[in-house]
Each structure stands twice: as structure tokens, then as C-alpha cells.
Design an enzyme around this catalytic site. Structure first.
Site, short mmCIF file in Angstrom:
data_model
loop_
_atom_site.label_atom_id
_atom_site.label_comp_id
_atom_site.label_asym_id
_atom_site.label_seq_id
_atom_site.Cartn_x
_atom_site.Cartn_y
_atom_site.Cartn_z
N GLY A 173 0.81 -1.21 0.00
CA GLY A 173 0.00 0.00 0.00
C GLY A 173 0.84 1.25 0.00
N CYS A 174 1.01 1.83 1.18
CA CYS A 174 1.65 3.14 1.27
C CYS A 174 3.15 3.11 0.98
CB CYS A 174 1.37 3.75 2.64
SG CYS A 174 -0.41 4.03 2.92
#
Length: 202
Positions: free
Chosen positions: A145-146
């Protein structure tokens, strides 16, 4: 990875002239058992703490990110609609806070964001450029994700992203490994914690 290299992927960027460590979203939401976002990332967080300690001991700047939303996720747009559990990051939630380690010290930059990338809608690129940073050692949560979004954007903003594999974590080992492979092929160097610490001394 060999098939990628045979097709011309997987070049090495290497370190530049000045490095910083980017600690991505290492917060209690991923560490507290009662949190809907709890993930098996304790070892990655411990490795991130070692990376931060090593950087500080060598005068390598450390930048932290956190996610923060107004009440009701008013500034979360479609992201909070897609992932309702992001409500744990509303201001005032204890789950949005940093753990004891790693946590920012007074004077260290903390970037507040609403989306996956640490660069999207923030002043991070300008802050790094003003400090002469051209290389980022990325650690934190989550790999798919991030971390992935931030590494990709780092490259697109002209920084050399070096993802510290054992200092990143995800919900499933397969997801973690698949994203590291793709990052290594296309967007970033992927290195170990020990390799990162050795690079600080060069």
C-alpha cells in the site's frame, strides 16, 4: 526476477549524495490487537526502529508520515469510502498515534497525509529538495500500500528510492514478497536492513 532482467528490467539505482529515511505510517492501528487494521508486522516495526536508530546515529535525517482525517473522514474522499476501516485514523484516535519506537523526536519532520503516497498532496518533495536529499530509504507499512505508492512517487519526483525489505510489513507474506519483486523490477532498489545501515557509513 530473472525473466524481468532478461526483458531489461531491474537496474540498480544505487545511493546518491545525501540520504534520508522515510518511515511510512508506523502507527498503533497496525499493532494493537483490537484494531481492525491489525497486521502481523511486529518484526518489521522492530527493524524500522533499528533503521531509524542507525540513521540518527549517523546524522541521516528521518522523516515520518502519518494518516489523519477530520471527523467522519470528511477529507478522505473516495479512499475512505473504498476502505471504511481507515476511520481509525480520524483525529483524536489513539490508533493513529506512533508507537514508542520508532517515533519522531522533536525537530524531525512529520508529514500528514490522507492518501497512500507520502508525496500526494503534501510538501514532502519540497522539504527533501530543500535539504539536499536525493536518496530515500523507505520503511514502514504496508508494503503493498503506502510503501509501494511512496516508492513509486519518489522515483517520479526524482529521488532514488531504496526500500528496506525487512523493515516493511504487510498482511500476508505473499503480498509483501510480490510487491517487493515488482518494486525491484521497476521502481526502486530493494535492500536489507544491514545493507541500508552499511550504506549510511559510505
Amino acid at each position: 526476477m530473472e525473466s524481468y532482467r532478461a526483458s531489461g528490467f531491474g537496474g540498480e539505482l544505487g545511493p546518491g549524495r545525501r540520504a534520508a529515511v522515510l518511515v511510512i505510517d508506523v502507527v498503533q492501528a497496525y499493532l494493537v490487537d483490537s484494531s481492525p487494521m491489525r497486521a502481523p508486522v511486529d518484526d518489521a516495526v522492530a527493524a524500522a526502529a533499528r533503521l531509524v536508530e542507525a540513521a540518527r546515529g549517523r546524522d541521516v535525517p528521518v522523516v515520518f508520515t502519518r494518516v489523519s482525517y477530520g471527523k467522519g473522514g470528511v477529507d478522505g474522499g473516495l479512499f475512505t469510502r473504498k476502505i471504511p476501516s481507515l476511520s481509525v485514523f480520524e483525529e483524536g484516535s489513539a490508533l493513529a498515534e506512533f508507537p514508542p519506537e520508532p517515533a519522531p523526536l522533536p525537530g524531525e519532520v512529520v508529514v500528514t497525509k490522507q492518501y497512500a503516497s507520502a508525496f500526494f498532496g503534501t510538501s514532502l518533495a519540497a522539504t527533501l529538495t530543500a535539504d539536499g536529499v536525493d536518496t530515500l530509504y523507505l520503511c514502514g507499512l504496508t508494503t503493498s500500500g503506502c510503501v509501494r505508492a511512496s516508492a513509486t512517487d519518489a522515483l517520479q519526483h526524482g529521488f532514488r528510492p531504496r526500500v528496506v525489505a525487512d523493515a516493511c510489513g504487510d498482511r500476508a507474506g505473499g503480498m509483501h514478497e510480490a510487491n517487493l519483486l515488482d518494486l525491484r523490477a521497476k521502481y526502486a532498489d530493494v535492500i536489507t536492513l544491514e545493507e541500508a545501515i552499511l550504506a549510511f557509513d559510505r
